[in-house]
Design an enzyme around this catalytic site. Structure first.
Site, PDB file in Angstrom:
ATOM      1  N   PHE A  24       0.948  -1.309  -0.168  1.00 47.41           N
ATOM      2  CA  PHE A  24       0.020  -0.167  -0.312  1.00 47.41           C
ATOM      3  C   PHE A  24       0.863   1.336   0.029  1.00 47.41           C
ATOM      4  CE2 PHE A  24      -3.928   2.132   1.816  1.00 47.41           C
ATOM      5  CZ  PHE A  24      -4.490   1.766   0.586  1.00 47.41           C
ATOM      6  N   GLY A  25       1.967   1.224  -1.049  1.00 51.18           N
ATOM      7  CA  GLY A  25       2.645   2.424  -1.031  1.00 51.18           C
ATOM      8  C   GLY A  25       1.910   3.504  -2.334  1.00 51.18           C
ATOM      9  N   ARG A  26       2.879   3.942  -3.043  1.00 51.75           N
ATOM     10  CA  ARG A  26       2.576   4.912  -3.875  1.00 51.75           C
ATOM     11  C   ARG A  26       1.421   4.216  -5.007  1.00 51.75           C
ATOM     12  NH1 ARG A  26       8.339   6.212  -3.609  1.00 51.75           N
ATOM     13  NH2 ARG A  26       8.465   3.879  -4.438  1.00 51.75           N
ATOM     14  N   ILE A  27       1.711   3.033  -5.499  1.00 55.78           N
ATOM     15  CA  ILE A  27       0.989   2.509  -6.738  1.00 55.78           C
ATOM     16  C   ILE A  27      -0.072   1.885  -5.762  1.00 55.78           C
ATOM     17  CG2 ILE A  27       0.833   0.709  -8.304  1.00 55.78           C
ATOM     18  CD1 ILE A  27       3.687   1.392  -8.936  1.00 55.78           C
ATOM     19  N   ARG A  45       3.622  -3.175   5.254  1.00 60.21           N
ATOM     20  CA  ARG A  45       4.481  -3.603   6.604  1.00 60.21           C
ATOM     21  C   ARG A  45       4.062  -2.820   7.686  1.00 60.21           C
ATOM     22  NH1 ARG A  45      10.100  -3.065   3.413  1.00 60.21           N
ATOM     23  NH2 ARG A  45       9.110  -1.338   2.957  1.00 60.21           N
ATOM     24  N   ILE A  79       0.775  -6.635 -10.743  1.00 56.26           N
ATOM     25  CA  ILE A  79       1.578  -5.458 -11.480  1.00 56.26           C
ATOM     26  C   ILE A  79       2.520  -5.404 -10.764  1.00 56.26           C
ATOM     27  CG2 ILE A  79      -0.499  -4.474 -12.871  1.00 56.26           C
ATOM     28  CD1 ILE A  79       0.748  -2.695  -9.687  1.00 56.26           C
ATOM     29  N   ALA A  80       3.147  -6.278  -9.674  1.00 57.13           N
ATOM     30  CA  ALA A  80       4.151  -6.165  -9.086  1.00 57.13           C
ATOM     31  C   ALA A  80       5.536  -6.483  -9.718  1.00 57.13           C
ATOM     32  CB  ALA A  80       4.135  -6.558  -7.562  1.00 57.13           C
ATOM     33  N   ARG A  81       5.796  -7.823  -9.309  1.00 59.04           N
ATOM     34  CA  ARG A  81       7.035  -8.534  -9.870  1.00 59.04           C
ATOM     35  C   ARG A  81       6.187  -9.957  -9.995  1.00 59.04           C
ATOM     36  NH1 ARG A  81       8.601  -4.462 -11.535  1.00 59.04           N
ATOM     37  NH2 ARG A  81      10.554  -3.377 -11.290  1.00 59.04           N
ATOM     38  N   GLU A 121      11.109 -12.861 -17.702  1.00 59.67           N
ATOM     39  CA  GLU A 121      10.635 -12.155 -18.920  1.00 59.67           C
ATOM     40  C   GLU A 121      11.596 -12.011 -19.952  1.00 59.67           C
ATOM     41  OE1 GLU A 121       9.265  -8.533 -16.961  1.00 59.67           O
ATOM     42  OE2 GLU A 121       7.796  -9.681 -15.790  1.00 59.67           O
ATOM     43  N   HIS A 164       4.518  -6.880 -19.300  1.00 54.04           N
ATOM     44  CA  HIS A 164       5.245  -5.845 -18.468  1.00 54.04           C
ATOM     45  C   HIS A 164       5.089  -4.339 -18.891  1.00 54.04           C
ATOM     46  CE1 HIS A 164       8.453  -5.648 -15.177  1.00 54.04           C
ATOM     47  NE2 HIS A 164       7.808  -4.318 -15.130  1.00 54.04           N
ATOM     48  N   GLY A 215       3.054  -1.725 -17.388  1.00 51.30           N
ATOM     49  CA  GLY A 215       2.666  -1.081 -16.199  1.00 51.30           C
ATOM     50  C   GLY A 215       2.621   0.414 -16.273  1.00 51.30           C
TER      51      GLY A 215
HETATM   52  P1  NAP Z   1       6.304   1.889  -2.819  1.00 53.43           P
HETATM   53  O1  NAP Z   1       5.674   3.257  -2.676  1.00 53.43           O
HETATM   54  O2  NAP Z   1       7.592   1.462  -2.148  1.00 53.43           O
HETATM   55  O3  NAP Z   1       5.383   0.777  -2.206  1.00 53.43           O
HETATM   56  C1  NAP Z   1       5.765  -0.652  -1.766  1.00 53.43           C
HETATM   57  C2  NAP Z   1       4.348  -1.009  -0.924  1.00 53.43           C
HETATM   58  O4  NAP Z   1       4.890  -2.570  -0.598  1.00 53.43           O
HETATM   59  C3  NAP Z   1       4.833  -0.318   0.693  1.00 53.43           C
HETATM   60  O5  NAP Z   1       3.447  -0.086   0.999  1.00 53.43           O
HETATM   61  C4  NAP Z   1       5.455  -1.454   1.445  1.00 53.43           C
HETATM   62  O6  NAP Z   1       4.955  -1.466   2.886  1.00 53.43           O
HETATM   63  C5  NAP Z   1       4.666  -2.739   0.832  1.00 53.43           C
HETATM   64  N1  NAP Z   1       5.620  -3.841   1.307  1.00 53.43           N
HETATM   65  C6  NAP Z   1       6.863  -3.908   1.124  1.00 53.43           C
HETATM   66  N2  NAP Z   1       7.120  -5.165   1.621  1.00 53.43           N
HETATM   67  C7  NAP Z   1       6.213  -5.642   1.996  1.00 53.43           C
HETATM   68  C8  NAP Z   1       5.944  -7.171   2.624  1.00 53.43           C
HETATM   69  N3  NAP Z   1       6.995  -7.783   2.847  1.00 53.43           N
HETATM   70  N4  NAP Z   1       4.526  -7.415   2.968  1.00 53.43           N
HETATM   71  C9  NAP Z   1       3.649  -6.356   2.844  1.00 53.43           C
HETATM   72  N5  NAP Z   1       3.747  -5.249   2.071  1.00 53.43           N
HETATM   73  C10 NAP Z   1       5.128  -5.001   1.731  1.00 53.43           C
HETATM   74  O7  NAP Z   1       6.316   1.411  -4.378  1.00 53.43           O
HETATM   75  P2  NAP Z   1       5.558   1.544  -5.514  1.00 53.43           P
HETATM   76  O8  NAP Z   1       5.902   2.844  -6.001  1.00 53.43           O
HETATM   77  O9  NAP Z   1       4.180   1.525  -5.073  1.00 53.43           O
HETATM   78  O10 NAP Z   1       6.000   0.395  -6.504  1.00 53.43           O
HETATM   79  C11 NAP Z   1       5.613  -1.011  -5.929  1.00 53.43           C
HETATM   80  C12 NAP Z   1       6.177  -1.844  -6.972  1.00 53.43           C
HETATM   81  O11 NAP Z   1       5.347  -2.176  -8.029  1.00 53.43           O
HETATM   82  C13 NAP Z   1       7.857  -1.811  -7.517  1.00 53.43           C
HETATM   83  O12 NAP Z   1       8.566  -2.006  -6.394  1.00 53.43           O
HETATM   84  C14 NAP Z   1       7.698  -2.588  -8.807  1.00 53.43           C
HETATM   85  O13 NAP Z   1       8.151  -3.683  -8.198  1.00 53.43           O
HETATM   86  C15 NAP Z   1       6.174  -2.583  -9.057  1.00 53.43           C
HETATM   87  N6  NAP Z   1       5.983  -2.059 -10.562  1.00 53.43           N
HETATM   88  C16 NAP Z   1       5.519  -2.614 -11.544  1.00 53.43           C
HETATM   89  C17 NAP Z   1       5.211  -1.639 -12.621  1.00 53.43           C
HETATM   90  C18 NAP Z   1       4.971  -2.538 -13.960  1.00 53.43           C
HETATM   91  O14 NAP Z   1       5.254  -2.216 -14.809  1.00 53.43           O
HETATM   92  N7  NAP Z   1       4.137  -3.664 -13.741  1.00 53.43           N
HETATM   93  C19 NAP Z   1       5.523  -0.432 -12.788  1.00 53.43           C
HETATM   94  C20 NAP Z   1       5.862   0.305 -11.591  1.00 53.43           C
HETATM   95  C21 NAP Z   1       6.204  -0.498 -10.395  1.00 53.43           C
HETATM   96  P3  NAP Z   1       5.445  -0.162   3.852  1.00 53.43           P
HETATM   97  O15 NAP Z   1       4.431   1.083   3.279  1.00 53.43           O
HETATM   98  O16 NAP Z   1       4.744  -0.575   5.035  1.00 53.43           O
HETATM   99  O17 NAP Z   1       6.762   0.102   3.599  1.00 53.43           O
HETATM  100  C1  GLV Z   2       8.616  -1.526 -13.625  1.00 57.19           C
HETATM  101  O1  GLV Z   2       8.159  -2.597 -13.620  1.00 57.19           O
HETATM  102  C2  GLV Z   2       9.226  -0.478 -12.714  1.00 57.19           C
HETATM  103  O2  GLV Z   2       9.553  -1.166 -11.464  1.00 57.19           O
HETATM  104  O3  GLV Z   2       9.119   0.616 -12.673  1.00 57.19           O
END
Ligand code: NAP
Ligand code: GLV
Ligand code: GLV
Length: 337
Positions: free
Chosen positions: A158-161, A181, A239-241, A270, A288, A290
């Site tokens: 529950f971060g940015r995305i 977390r 949409i994570a990994r 991939e 991929h 996103g």
């Molecule tokens: P972010 O703001 O860092 O958010 C990550 C969230 O995951 C945070 O809420 C974090 O918890 C939570 N988290 C981390 N470890 C955890 C665990 N063990 N159990 C439960 N929750 C956990 O990152 P974001 O910008 O939203 O991006 C998230 C991920 O999306 C990236 O790391 C990337 O892998 C993926 N992504 C994919 C695409 C695509 O093209 N499909 C595009 C962009 C990103 P806390 O808030 O408590 O720290």
């Molecule tokens: C894409 O998957 C990213 O992490 O930006």
């Protein structure tokens, strides 16, 4: 002399133009990924690299890059990089948060809706001529899918995305539950979101959206046991990994009807090919995509350039991943002769 940056793929021109004022820029101009041995050769005399999620940035690469001071990942996720090792060596690591948040959240919703309403199956049905051949214009029981409005969405990460996905869910009148977390009291009150332990979230959700980074803790976080907790009418969106989900268990779940469907943008390897998965009608797949909008990709290019330029000026890069590196080495290329 300008420092040298190597960019492992063509990125939007706006970023390259910005960089050219400050760096000698070399871009891997081919569509295909750069072969590993070529990359290891290319980094020998560079001061900076711009990498994609598909490049492993590890000890071996650092060993080959004695001048390397900064790795600017063209992605928000940085599981492709050995950040600990970079920090130890005084190498800065940056990523591209925020600029791709909305595009990625939109895409999570694209997959969610497409899977719930069986859009790809239906598109094939029309396009292949099957609809015309069958000769049934409209049938009350044709291609029935899952209701979305008013249902429960469970967001894991529950971060940015994750939060951006939740904001959109408000418009669909959904009950929002999440796991992370740490708890987010501000967002809980803003969106009426409720924190749940993962197992409860999986039991209660009609849609589960994965938005966690890939780490040791999240590797195969969605496994057989956890898929069994989900509702048989539920849909999983990743949409994570890819490695956050145990694909073998997911295929079993989809085949045996433990869940209703899955929308997948990311895969354990991939590019991905798996006949067993691809033969299933209840999955919607994307390679991929996103952050694949013009706006997001340009924003990422600009942010990569801003990080590298700030570093060159001796400033802390705006989206530095490894803050501890500040204790090891100051920003800037000045120590290199
Ligand atoms: P972010 O703001 O860092 O958010 C990550 C969230 O995951 C945070 O809420 C974090 O918890 C939570 N988290 C981390 N470890 C955890 C665990 N063990 N159990 C439960 N929750 C956990 O990152 P974001 O910008 O939203 O991006 C998230 C991920 O999306 C990236 O790391 C990337 O892998 C993926 N992504 C994919 C695409 C695509 O093209 N499909 C595009 C962009 C990103 P806390 O808030 O408590 O720290
Ligand atoms: C894409 O998957 C990213 O992490 O930006
Ligand atoms: C369907 O097209 C309807 O009008 O309900």
């Amino acid at each position: 002399m300008k420092p040298k940056v190597f960019i492992t793929r063509r990125i939007p021109e706006n970023g390259i133009e910005m960089l050219k004022e400050h760096f000698e820029v070399e871009v891997w101009k081919y569509e295909h990924e750069i072969p590993r041995e070529v990359l290891l050769e290319k980094v020998r005399d560079v001061d900076a690299v711009v990498t994609m999620v598909s490049e492993k940035v590890d000890r071996e690469l650092f060993d080959n890059a004695p001048r390397l001071r900064i790795v600017a990942n063209y992605a928000v996720g940085y599981d492709n990089i050995d950040v600990e090792e970079a920090t130890r060596r005084g190498i800065y690591v940056t990523n591209t948060p925020d600029v791709l948040t909305n595009a990625t959240a939109d895409f999570a919703w694209t997959l969610l809706l497409a899977t719930a309403r069986r859009l790809v199956e239906a598109d094939n049905f029309v396009r292949s001529g099957e609809w015309k051949r069958k000769g049934i214009a409209w049938h009350p029981l044709m291609f029935l899918g899952q209701d979305v409005y008013g249902k429960t969405i469970g967001i894991v990460g529950f971060g940015r995305i994750g939060q951006a996905v939740a904001r959109r869910a408000k418009g669909f009148g959904m009950r929002i539950i999440y796991n992370a977390r740490s708890r987010k009291p501000d967002v809980e009150s803003e969106l009426g979101a409720e924190f749940k332990p993962l197992e409860e979230l999986l039991r209660e959700s009609d849609f589960v959206v994965l938005a966690v980074p890939l780490t040791r803790e999240t590797h195969h976080m969605i496994n057989e046991e956890r898929l069994k907790l989900m509702k048989s009418t539920a849909i999983l969106v990743n949409i994570a990994r890819g490695k956050v989900v145990d694909t073998r268990a997911l295929i079993k779940a989809l085949k045996e009807g433990w869940i209703a469907g899955a929308g997948l943008d990311v895969f354990e390897e991939e590019p991905y090919y798996n006949e067993e998965l691809f033969s299933l009608k209840n999955v919607v797949l994307a390679p991929h995509l996103g952050s694949a909008t013009h706006g997001a990709r340009e924003g990422m290019a600009e942010l990569v350039a801003k990080n590298l330029i700030a570093f060159k000026k001796g400033e802390v890069p705006p989206t530095l991943v490894n803050r501890d590196v500040l204790k090891v080495r100051r920003p800037g290329f000045n120590d290199i002769q």
